[in-house]
Design a protein around this motif. Structure first.
Motif, mmCIF file in Angstrom:
data_model
loop_
_atom_site.group_PDB
_atom_site.id
_atom_site.type_symbol
_atom_site.label_atom_id
_atom_site.label_comp_id
_atom_site.label_asym_id
_atom_site.label_seq_id
_atom_site.Cartn_x
_atom_site.Cartn_y
_atom_site.Cartn_z
ATOM 1 N N GLN A 89 17.771 20.873 62.177
ATOM 2 C CA GLN A 89 18.959 20.239 62.422
ATOM 3 C C GLN A 89 19.131 18.793 62.063
ATOM 4 O O GLN A 89 19.964 18.264 61.630
ATOM 5 N N ASN A 90 17.969 17.999 61.680
ATOM 6 C CA ASN A 90 18.067 16.462 61.484
ATOM 7 C C ASN A 90 16.955 16.305 60.375
ATOM 8 O O ASN A 90 15.789 15.920 61.017
ATOM 9 N N PRO A 91 16.960 16.569 59.415
ATOM 10 C CA PRO A 91 18.200 17.007 58.286
ATOM 11 C C PRO A 91 17.960 18.670 58.420
ATOM 12 O O PRO A 91 17.106 19.304 58.588
ATOM 13 N N ARG A 92 19.501 19.241 58.566
ATOM 14 C CA ARG A 92 19.635 20.570 58.214
ATOM 15 C C ARG A 92 19.427 20.971 56.813
ATOM 16 O O ARG A 92 19.819 20.600 56.055
ATOM 17 N N LYS A 93 18.464 21.971 56.591
ATOM 18 C CA LYS A 93 17.773 22.179 55.368
ATOM 19 C C LYS A 93 18.382 23.660 54.858
ATOM 20 O O LYS A 93 18.194 24.707 55.625
ATOM 21 N N ILE A 94 19.134 23.636 53.654
ATOM 22 C CA ILE A 94 19.740 24.789 53.194
ATOM 23 C C ILE A 94 19.304 25.042 51.896
ATOM 24 O O ILE A 94 19.447 24.149 50.923
ATOM 25 N N ILE A 95 19.173 26.254 51.379
ATOM 26 C CA ILE A 95 18.953 26.478 50.119
ATOM 27 C C ILE A 95 20.202 27.691 49.655
ATOM 28 O O ILE A 95 20.393 28.813 50.540
ATOM 29 N N VAL A 96 20.869 27.391 48.781
ATOM 30 C CA VAL A 96 21.745 28.490 48.166
ATOM 31 C C VAL A 96 21.254 29.128 46.923
ATOM 32 O O VAL A 96 21.268 28.196 45.858
ATOM 33 N N LEU A 97 21.046 30.194 47.038
ATOM 34 C CA LEU A 97 20.428 31.133 45.769
ATOM 35 C C LEU A 97 21.633 31.879 45.316
ATOM 36 O O LEU A 97 22.034 32.975 45.998
ATOM 37 N N LEU A 98 21.982 31.423 44.273
ATOM 38 C CA LEU A 98 23.033 32.265 43.366
ATOM 39 C C LEU A 98 22.379 32.734 42.094
ATOM 40 O O LEU A 98 21.867 32.106 41.389
ATOM 41 N N THR A 99 22.779 33.976 41.826
ATOM 42 C CA THR A 99 22.567 34.488 40.544
ATOM 43 C C THR A 99 23.644 35.377 40.012
ATOM 44 O O THR A 99 24.441 36.008 40.685
ATOM 45 N N ASP A 100 23.725 35.549 38.714
ATOM 46 C CA ASP A 100 24.808 36.273 38.107
ATOM 47 C C ASP A 100 24.302 37.417 37.416
ATOM 48 O O ASP A 100 24.880 38.005 36.774
ATOM 49 N N GLY A 101 22.922 37.859 38.002
ATOM 50 C CA GLY A 101 22.245 38.998 37.480
ATOM 51 C C GLY A 101 20.979 39.377 37.916
ATOM 52 O O GLY A 101 20.292 38.464 38.952
ATOM 53 N N ALA A 102 20.455 40.496 37.731
ATOM 54 C CA ALA A 102 19.002 40.663 38.084
ATOM 55 C C ALA A 102 17.931 40.001 37.428
ATOM 56 O O ALA A 102 18.134 39.499 36.075
ATOM 57 N N ASN A 103 16.816 40.185 37.706
ATOM 58 C CA ASN A 103 15.675 39.405 37.180
ATOM 59 C C ASN A 103 15.422 40.334 35.899
ATOM 60 O O ASN A 103 15.428 41.491 35.878
ATOM 61 N N THR A 104 15.151 39.468 34.604
ATOM 62 C CA THR A 104 14.991 40.228 33.207
ATOM 63 C C THR A 104 13.925 39.750 32.875
ATOM 64 O O THR A 104 13.299 40.207 31.749
ATOM 65 N N LEU A 105 13.079 38.896 33.344
ATOM 66 C CA LEU A 105 11.907 38.271 33.020
ATOM 67 C C LEU A 105 10.716 38.592 33.968
ATOM 68 O O LEU A 105 10.966 38.792 34.979
ATOM 69 N N LYS A 106 9.543 38.916 33.337
ATOM 70 C CA LYS A 106 8.321 38.851 34.406
ATOM 71 C C LYS A 106 7.372 37.925 34.088
ATOM 72 O O LYS A 106 7.367 37.229 32.954
ATOM 73 N N PRO A 107 6.581 37.459 35.164
ATOM 74 C CA PRO A 107 5.569 36.159 35.017
ATOM 75 C C PRO A 107 4.466 36.773 34.037
ATOM 76 O O PRO A 107 3.962 37.675 34.143
ATOM 77 N N ASN A 108 4.228 35.842 33.034
ATOM 78 C CA ASN A 108 3.030 35.759 32.389
ATOM 79 C C ASN A 108 2.523 34.651 32.378
ATOM 80 O O ASN A 108 2.433 33.722 31.249
ATOM 81 N N PHE A 109 1.991 33.995 33.646
ATOM 82 C CA PHE A 109 1.604 32.438 33.836
ATOM 83 C C PHE A 109 1.172 31.843 32.651
ATOM 84 O O PHE A 109 0.042 32.240 32.216
ATOM 85 N N PRO A 110 1.559 30.624 32.382
ATOM 86 C CA PRO A 110 2.759 30.085 32.861
ATOM 87 C C PRO A 110 4.080 30.343 32.216
ATOM 88 O O PRO A 110 5.077 29.876 32.794
ATOM 89 N N TYR A 111 4.003 31.290 31.384
ATOM 90 C CA TYR A 111 5.342 31.933 30.889
ATOM 91 C C TYR A 111 6.010 32.805 31.572
ATOM 92 O O TYR A 111 5.561 33.379 32.516
ATOM 93 N N HIS A 112 7.219 33.297 31.149
ATOM 94 C CA HIS A 112 7.854 34.544 31.519
ATOM 95 C C HIS A 112 8.489 35.027 30.220
ATOM 96 O O HIS A 112 8.884 34.730 29.470
#
Length: 192
Positions: A89-112
């Motif tokens: 509540q003090n501070p109130r922490k919020i994440i807004v996760l917005l996407t315009d599509g599905a995942n198209t990459l997979k991890p190939n650490f550190p790359y994708h």
């Protein structure tokens, strides 16, 4: 200070907010998105940063999600986050996760890399959201003009509650979603 692209740390550091002293790998010869804007109350600076954002290329949702969490954290590389409040509540922490599509990459650490098998990427979205919520951070998720039912299901299931998920099929619905989120932020402030 590194002002180029960054990759993902290896598992499990790619889904956790810890070990801030361990460097995040830098990537060369990559197309980078807009630079992250540290937390600020300057609305003019925020609006300018938003207008510079462009949706290009492939999608790797875990990357944006983990950086959203890092923005709220006390740990490096950002210093603007405030200490966690047990009741969020003090501070109130919020994440807004917005996407315009599905995942198209997979991890190939550190790359994708582009790949049809994005099950690991989808799993990381779930794991990061679960870790974020375990840290008492609210998660709003928004599917903007998304047709893939799989990623819609993941987003809906990872939101803090049913009221924290929005399926915005067009710009008007997206604007409505943000208005509803803003109203919920205001309601909480008035209640204090």
């Amino acid at each position: 200070m590194w002002r180029r692209c960054v990759g993902s740390r290896t598992y499990p550091l790619n889904v956790e907010d810890r070990n801030h002293d361990r460097r995040i790998p830098g990537l060369l010869n990559e197309t980078c998105a807009a630079e992250i804007l540290p937390l600020t109350a300057d609305t003019s600076t925020i609006r300018t940063a938003i207008t510079k954002m462009k949706a290009i290329g492939n999608t790797y949702i875990p990357g944006g999600l983990i950086w959203g969490w890092r923005m709220l954290s006390l740990g490096a590389p950002f210093a603007e986050g405030k200490p966690y409040d047990v009741k969020n509540q003090n501070p109130r922490k919020i994440i807004v996760l917005l996407t315009d599509g599905a995942n198209t990459l997979k991890p190939n650490f550190p790359y994708h890399s582009a790949n049809n098998d994005v099950s690991a990427s989808n799993g990381y979205v779930t794991e990061i959201c679960n870790n974020v919520k375990a840290a008492d951070i609210e998660v709003f998720t928004v599917a903007f003009d998304v047709t893939d039912p799989g990623i819609k299901g993941i987003l809906q299931g990872r939101a803090t509650s049913a009221g924290h998920y929005f399926d915005a099929g067009n710009e008007r619905a997206l604007e409505d979603a943000f208005n509803q989120m803003a109203a919920s932020f205001l309601d909480r402030r008035i209640a204090r």
